[in-house]
Design a protein around this motif. Structure first.
Motif, PDB file in Angstrom:
ATOM      1  N   ASN A  27       0.834  -1.210   0.000  1.00  0.00           N
ATOM      2  CA  ASN A  27       0.000   0.000   0.000  1.00  0.00           C
ATOM      3  C   ASN A  27       0.863   1.253   0.000  1.00  0.00           C
ATOM      4  O   ASN A  27       0.618   2.189  -0.770  1.00  0.00           O
ATOM      5  CB  ASN A  27      -0.925   0.028   1.223  1.00  0.00           C
ATOM      6  N   THR A  68      -3.789  -4.043  -7.868  1.00  0.00           N
ATOM      7  CA  THR A  68      -3.518  -3.508  -6.531  1.00  0.00           C
ATOM      8  C   THR A  68      -4.071  -2.091  -6.398  1.00  0.00           C
ATOM      9  O   THR A  68      -4.674  -1.738  -5.382  1.00  0.00           O
ATOM     10  CB  THR A  68      -2.005  -3.540  -6.239  1.00  0.00           C
ATOM     11  N   ASP A  71      -7.719  -2.325  -5.909  1.00  0.00           N
ATOM     12  CA  ASP A  71      -8.073  -2.803  -4.571  1.00  0.00           C
ATOM     13  C   ASP A  71      -7.874  -1.712  -3.516  1.00  0.00           C
ATOM     14  O   ASP A  71      -8.712  -1.556  -2.632  1.00  0.00           O
ATOM     15  CB  ASP A  71      -7.266  -4.048  -4.220  1.00  0.00           C
TER      16      ASP A  71
END
Length: 152
Positions: A27, A68, A71
Motif C-alpha cells: 500500500n 492492486t 483494490d
C-alpha cells in the motif's frame, strides 16, 4: 459537518495510513495520491505514479499492480461505506484494456453502486493521466464485518 466534509476527512486519514503508517507495505510503496472524492456519487479517485519497480517484462505497468491500485481505491470507499466495520475484499474482477507506461500516473475512480448492511459492490475505472484513455475496469465486492460481533 456534512457528508462531503466527512468523506474528505476520512480520505485524508486513509491516505496517511496508506502512505505513512504502511509505507513499507505494498500500500505504501504504491505511493497513492488523493485526486478527489464525492459523497453524492459515493466515489473516491486516487492517482498512482507508475514506478520502475512496477514494470512487467514489456516495460509497462504490471497487471498485478493495476489490480492492486483498484483494490486500494475500492477498499477506501468500501471502508467508508462500512463505517466502523472491517471491510475485506470478497472478489475483484479486472478487465485490462491498454497498457500504462512507466512514468505515467494511473488515475483510479471507485464508485459504490450498492452499499448494504453486509455487502458493498463497487465499480472502478483506471485511466492514463498522460493520455486520458481507459486502461482497465474492475468490479469488486466487499463484506462489512461487524468487529464488535465477529473476529477478523
Amino acid at each position: 459537518m456534512d457528508g462531503q466534509q466527512t468523506m474528505e476527512r476520512y480520505l485524508d486519514k486513509t491516505m496517511y495510513e496508506n502512505n505513512e503508517q504502511q509505507k513499507e507495505t505494498v500500500n505504501g510503496r504504491m505511493r497513492s495520491v488523493r485526486i478527489g472524492c464525492s459523497y453524492e456519487d459515493t466515489s473516491i479517485t486516487l492517482g498512482f505514479p507508475v514506478q520502475e519497480w512496477q514494470a512487467n517484462r514489456g516495460g509497462m505497468m504490471h497487471g498485478g499492480m493495476i489490480c492492486t491500485a483498484f483494490d486500494i481505491t475500492a477498499a477506501a470507499i468500501a471502508r467508508f461505506c462500512a463505517g466502523e466495520n472491517y471491510a475485506p475484499t470478497i472478489s475483484l474482477d479486472v478487465k485490462y484494456i491498454r497498457p500504462v507506461q512507466i512514468g505515467d500516473q494511473l488515475i483510479v475512480t471507485a464508485k459504490a453502486t450498492a452499499a448494504g448492511k453486509r455487502i458493498t459492490q463497487i465499480v472502478c475505472e483506471a485511466r492514463s493521466k498522460n493520455t486520458g484513455k481507459l486502461a482497465a475496469t474492475a468490479a469488486s465486492v466487499y463484506m462489512n464485518v461487524d468487529t464488535t460481533k465477529e473476529k477478523r
